[in-house]
Design an enzyme around this catalytic site. Sequence first.
Site, PDB file in Angstrom:
ATOM      1  N   LYS A  36       2.437  -4.088   6.571  1.00 43.91           N
ATOM      2  CA  LYS A  36       2.817  -4.033   5.146  1.00 43.91           C
ATOM      3  C   LYS A  36       4.336  -3.842   5.020  1.00 43.91           C
ATOM      4  O   LYS A  36       4.991  -4.493   4.212  1.00 43.91           O
ATOM      5  CB  LYS A  36       2.086  -2.894   4.430  1.00 43.91           C
ATOM      6  CG  LYS A  36       0.578  -3.084   4.323  1.00 43.91           C
ATOM      7  CD  LYS A  36       0.227  -4.250   3.435  1.00 43.91           C
ATOM      8  CE  LYS A  36      -1.255  -4.547   3.393  1.00 43.91           C
ATOM      9  NZ  LYS A  36      -1.572  -5.852   2.810  1.00 43.91           N
TER      10      LYS A  36
ATOM     11  N   SER B 295       0.836  -1.203   0.000  1.00 45.66           N
ATOM     12  CA  SER B 295       0.000   0.000   0.000  1.00 45.66           C
ATOM     13  C   SER B 295       0.871   1.253   0.000  1.00 45.66           C
ATOM     14  O   SER B 295       1.991   1.245   0.533  1.00 45.66           O
ATOM     15  CB  SER B 295      -0.846  -0.029   1.275  1.00 45.66           C
ATOM     16  OG  SER B 295      -1.398   1.234   1.535  1.00 45.66           O
TER      17      SER B 295
ATOM     18  N   TYR C   6      -1.443  -1.312  10.931  1.00 45.30           N
ATOM     19  CA  TYR C   6      -1.733  -1.857   9.588  1.00 45.30           C
ATOM     20  C   TYR C   6      -0.557  -1.582   8.651  1.00 45.30           C
ATOM     21  O   TYR C   6      -0.038  -2.474   7.980  1.00 45.30           O
ATOM     22  CB  TYR C   6      -3.021  -1.226   9.030  1.00 45.30           C
ATOM     23  CG  TYR C   6      -3.182  -1.437   7.535  1.00 45.30           C
ATOM     24  CD1 TYR C   6      -3.483  -2.689   7.022  1.00 45.30           C
ATOM     25  CD2 TYR C   6      -3.005  -0.369   6.631  1.00 45.30           C
ATOM     26  CE1 TYR C   6      -3.608  -2.892   5.649  1.00 45.30           C
ATOM     27  CE2 TYR C   6      -3.134  -0.563   5.268  1.00 45.30           C
ATOM     28  CZ  TYR C   6      -3.433  -1.817   4.783  1.00 45.30           C
ATOM     29  OH  TYR C   6      -3.552  -2.017   3.424  1.00 45.30           O
TER      30      TYR C   6
HETATM   31  P1  NAD Z   1     -10.883  -7.191   1.285  1.00 54.81           P
HETATM   32  O1  NAD Z   1     -11.081  -7.215   2.761  1.00 54.81           O
HETATM   33  O2  NAD Z   1     -12.050  -6.878   0.433  1.00 54.81           O
HETATM   34  O3  NAD Z   1     -10.278  -8.592   0.811  1.00 54.81           O
HETATM   35  C1  NAD Z   1      -9.456  -9.387   1.618  1.00 54.81           C
HETATM   36  C2  NAD Z   1     -10.016 -10.810   1.577  1.00 54.81           C
HETATM   37  O4  NAD Z   1      -9.175 -11.657   2.353  1.00 54.81           O
HETATM   38  C3  NAD Z   1     -11.419 -10.923   2.174  1.00 54.81           C
HETATM   39  O5  NAD Z   1     -12.249 -11.626   1.261  1.00 54.81           O
HETATM   40  C4  NAD Z   1     -11.234 -11.726   3.456  1.00 54.81           C
HETATM   41  O6  NAD Z   1     -12.341 -12.545   3.729  1.00 54.81           O
HETATM   42  C5  NAD Z   1      -9.975 -12.517   3.152  1.00 54.81           C
HETATM   43  N1  NAD Z   1      -9.127 -12.862   4.305  1.00 54.81           N
HETATM   44  C6  NAD Z   1      -8.680 -12.041   5.294  1.00 54.81           C
HETATM   45  N2  NAD Z   1      -7.878 -12.729   6.131  1.00 54.81           N
HETATM   46  C7  NAD Z   1      -7.790 -14.000   5.659  1.00 54.81           C
HETATM   47  C8  NAD Z   1      -7.098 -15.160   6.066  1.00 54.81           C
HETATM   48  N3  NAD Z   1      -6.328 -15.165   7.155  1.00 54.81           N
HETATM   49  N4  NAD Z   1      -7.242 -16.289   5.332  1.00 54.81           N
HETATM   50  C9  NAD Z   1      -8.029 -16.310   4.227  1.00 54.81           C
HETATM   51  N5  NAD Z   1      -8.704 -15.230   3.790  1.00 54.81           N
HETATM   52  C10 NAD Z   1      -8.578 -14.086   4.490  1.00 54.81           C
HETATM   53  O7  NAD Z   1      -9.676  -6.211   0.990  1.00 54.81           O
HETATM   54  P2  NAD Z   1      -9.193  -5.594  -0.382  1.00 54.81           P
HETATM   55  O8  NAD Z   1      -9.577  -4.174  -0.405  1.00 54.81           O
HETATM   56  O9  NAD Z   1      -9.564  -6.467  -1.496  1.00 54.81           O
HETATM   57  O10 NAD Z   1      -7.616  -5.625  -0.143  1.00 54.81           O
HETATM   58  C11 NAD Z   1      -6.814  -6.697  -0.578  1.00 54.81           C
HETATM   59  C12 NAD Z   1      -5.379  -6.464  -0.141  1.00 54.81           C
HETATM   60  O11 NAD Z   1      -4.928  -5.221  -0.662  1.00 54.81           O
HETATM   61  C13 NAD Z   1      -5.198  -6.377   1.375  1.00 54.81           C
HETATM   62  O12 NAD Z   1      -3.988  -7.009   1.710  1.00 54.81           O
HETATM   63  C14 NAD Z   1      -5.110  -4.885   1.623  1.00 54.81           C
HETATM   64  O13 NAD Z   1      -4.341  -4.592   2.779  1.00 54.81           O
HETATM   65  C15 NAD Z   1      -4.406  -4.415   0.379  1.00 54.81           C
HETATM   66  N6  NAD Z   1      -4.690  -3.000   0.073  1.00 54.81           N
HETATM   67  C16 NAD Z   1      -5.982  -2.601  -0.054  1.00 54.81           C
HETATM   68  C17 NAD Z   1      -6.252  -1.252  -0.301  1.00 54.81           C
HETATM   69  C18 NAD Z   1      -7.678  -0.764  -0.431  1.00 54.81           C
HETATM   70  O14 NAD Z   1      -7.896   0.427  -0.343  1.00 54.81           O
HETATM   71  N7  NAD Z   1      -8.669  -1.611  -0.640  1.00 54.81           N
HETATM   72  C19 NAD Z   1      -5.195  -0.359  -0.466  1.00 54.81           C
HETATM   73  C20 NAD Z   1      -3.892  -0.808  -0.342  1.00 54.81           C
HETATM   74  C21 NAD Z   1      -3.643  -2.150  -0.071  1.00 54.81           C
HETATM   75  C1  UD1 Z   2      -6.755   4.845   3.488  1.00 59.20           C
HETATM   76  C2  UD1 Z   2      -5.865   4.290   4.563  1.00 59.20           C
HETATM   77  C3  UD1 Z   2      -4.544   3.878   3.940  1.00 59.20           C
HETATM   78  C4  UD1 Z   2      -4.764   2.914   2.789  1.00 59.20           C
HETATM   79  C5  UD1 Z   2      -5.665   3.593   1.775  1.00 59.20           C
HETATM   80  C6  UD1 Z   2      -5.925   2.682   0.618  1.00 59.20           C
HETATM   81  C7  UD1 Z   2      -6.637   5.519   6.540  1.00 59.20           C
HETATM   82  C8  UD1 Z   2      -6.295   6.571   7.556  1.00 59.20           C
HETATM   83  N1  UD1 Z   2      -5.693   5.308   5.578  1.00 59.20           N
HETATM   84  O1  UD1 Z   2      -6.129   5.982   2.942  1.00 59.20           O
HETATM   85  O2  UD1 Z   2      -3.730   3.245   4.913  1.00 59.20           O
HETATM   86  O3  UD1 Z   2      -3.551   2.585   2.172  1.00 59.20           O
HETATM   87  O4  UD1 Z   2      -6.901   3.925   2.427  1.00 59.20           O
HETATM   88  O5  UD1 Z   2      -7.089   2.992  -0.029  1.00 59.20           O
HETATM   89  O6  UD1 Z   2      -7.680   4.889   6.580  1.00 59.20           O
HETATM   90  N2  UD1 Z   2     -12.365  11.459   3.796  1.00 59.20           N
HETATM   91  C9  UD1 Z   2     -13.364  12.329   4.170  1.00 59.20           C
HETATM   92  N3  UD1 Z   2     -14.501  11.802   4.713  1.00 59.20           N
HETATM   93  C10 UD1 Z   2     -14.683  10.452   4.889  1.00 59.20           C
HETATM   94  C11 UD1 Z   2     -13.648   9.578   4.506  1.00 59.20           C
HETATM   95  C12 UD1 Z   2     -12.494  10.120   3.963  1.00 59.20           C
HETATM   96  O7  UD1 Z   2     -13.238  13.519   4.017  1.00 59.20           O
HETATM   97  O8  UD1 Z   2     -15.739  10.053   5.418  1.00 59.20           O
HETATM   98  C13 UD1 Z   2     -11.145  12.013   3.159  1.00 59.20           C
HETATM   99  C14 UD1 Z   2      -9.853  11.733   3.907  1.00 59.20           C
HETATM  100  O9  UD1 Z   2      -9.590  12.710   4.859  1.00 59.20           O
HETATM  101  C15 UD1 Z   2      -8.837  11.705   2.758  1.00 59.20           C
HETATM  102  C16 UD1 Z   2      -9.643  11.157   1.567  1.00 59.20           C
HETATM  103  O10 UD1 Z   2     -11.005  11.387   1.899  1.00 59.20           O
HETATM  104  O11 UD1 Z   2      -8.414  13.002   2.447  1.00 59.20           O
HETATM  105  C17 UD1 Z   2      -9.431   9.687   1.318  1.00 59.20           C
HETATM  106  O12 UD1 Z   2      -9.659   8.956   2.512  1.00 59.20           O
HETATM  107  P1  UD1 Z   2      -9.752   7.361   2.548  1.00 59.20           P
HETATM  108  O13 UD1 Z   2     -10.663   6.883   1.493  1.00 59.20           O
HETATM  109  O14 UD1 Z   2     -10.038   6.959   3.952  1.00 59.20           O
HETATM  110  O15 UD1 Z   2      -8.307   6.903   2.118  1.00 59.20           O
HETATM  111  P2  UD1 Z   2      -6.859   7.316   2.727  1.00 59.20           P
HETATM  112  O16 UD1 Z   2      -6.999   7.980   4.032  1.00 59.20           O
HETATM  113  O17 UD1 Z   2      -6.106   8.020   1.663  1.00 59.20           O
END
Ligand code: NAD
Ligand code: UD1
Length: 339
Positions: free
Chosen positions: A159, A131, A155
């Site tokens: 990572k 991330s 978190y």
């Molecule tokens: P998500 O929660 O939708 O998907 C994760 C999946 O993993 C879920 O279906 C959950 O049931 C499963 N899971 C969790 N722990 C498990 C375990 N121990 N064994 C088997 N299954 C398990 O999340 P996502 O948004 O799809 O994110 C996927 C990956 O990307 C994560 O590692 C997250 O940290 C990373 N990531 C997500 C974002 C974001 O904004 N969505 C941003 C940066 C990084």
């Molecule tokens: C969040 C995670 C970050 C992760 C990223 C991936 C937090 C603090 N950080 O980032 O670790 O890697 O998601 O997608 O959760 N905002 C509002 N109102 C809301 C929600 C958000 O104003 O109700 C604003 C926030 O202040 C920010 C922007 O929207 O400026 C994006 O926020 P968000 O979607 O939570 O993502 P990040 O904080 O960038």
Amino acid sequence: MSVLLTGGLGYIGSHTAVELLTSNEDVVIIDNLSNSDLSVKEKIKKIVEPVRKLDENSFKVYVGDVRDYKFLDQVFSENKITSVIHFAGLKAVGESVAKPLDYYDNNLISTINLLEVMRAHGVKNFVFSSSATVYGKAKSMPIYEDFETGATNPYGRTKLFIEEMLKDIYNSDKSFNFIILRYFNPIGAHDSGLIGENPNGIPNNLMPYISRVATGKLECLSIFGNDYNTKDGTGVRDYIHVVDLAKGHVCAVKKLKTNCGLKIYNLGTGIGYSVLDIVNAYNQVCGNKVKFKFVDRRPGDIDICYANADKAYKELNWKAERNLLDMCKTSYNFEKHNK
Ligand code: NAD
Ligand code: UD1
């Protein structure tokens, strides 16, 4: 020969499964359903089947936990897995501050277990979901992959620890290929409206919150701060369409096949949008239904964060193609389908 997706029924994993299957890769998913449900399996099939007929050899789902060694060992014995994409994990920053042990347990133990089973079965190709959070508060924008890293919450630390662990393992055994993908802010949903982001309870992240306000499920968006050092005072992020992100994984799997060693790539668009930009674009799509008010800054937030994604373009031949309106349209479409 299959690609294993841990957490493949989740938000990013399910979109990646669709892109891999339609690119003719066979897919095996492991998911413990802690943040997803089995209906996603049928939805993936429904999207893919008009393009490609699926059977148990091409698409299989196991319900189980990546921390369970015996279970993982069985999955690797029953399938010819050539590459692994490790999505499974917990991802809510606030929750990680309240329950750090859950995050260290789930995110770190699952990765160690998975790498041990891979080594035992001679599988050496691994993509890791990292991330932009690992950059902490970057010194300048845009962010390049060689910027200093540092995490500000449990978190983010999971990572970072995993990234460091992969580097150590690679240094000890150069036959591994590791691709670390640092995602910026994934939003949007599949064009079909069948899969998308559906967080439990009140969403922490911006886009799911906006979608629920636009569909009348929540009253009003609170914008966290309008006094940041940005063009309109609201926070700026690099939002990327989840389908573009999923395609990035298909390119990463191709790259692994070239014996690439350890590589790190930003997956973002390179464009920073403010919270007000997002609200305005969403309002164009839904007909001005997103009510908002300004409230105090959210603790721990940074003012601005966007990627330089040139390295992924040069080395993976990948770049994001969908624009902000696509992101808003597909989010709104998914939220309307999703009762
Ligand atoms: P998500 O929660 O939708 O998907 C994760 C999946 O993993 C879920 O279906 C959950 O049931 C499963 N899971 C969790 N722990 C498990 C375990 N121990 N064994 C088997 N299954 C398990 O999340 P996502 O948004 O799809 O994110 C996927 C990956 O990307 C994560 O590692 C997250 O940290 C990373 N990531 C997500 C974002 C974001 O904004 N969505 C941003 C940066 C990084
Ligand atoms: C969040 C995670 C970050 C992760 C990223 C991936 C937090 C603090 N950080 O980032 O670790 O890697 O998601 O997608 O959760 N905002 C509002 N109102 C809301 C929600 C958000 O104003 O109700 C604003 C926030 O202040 C920010 C922007 O929207 O400026 C994006 O926020 P968000 O979607 O939570 O993502 P990040 O904080 O960038």
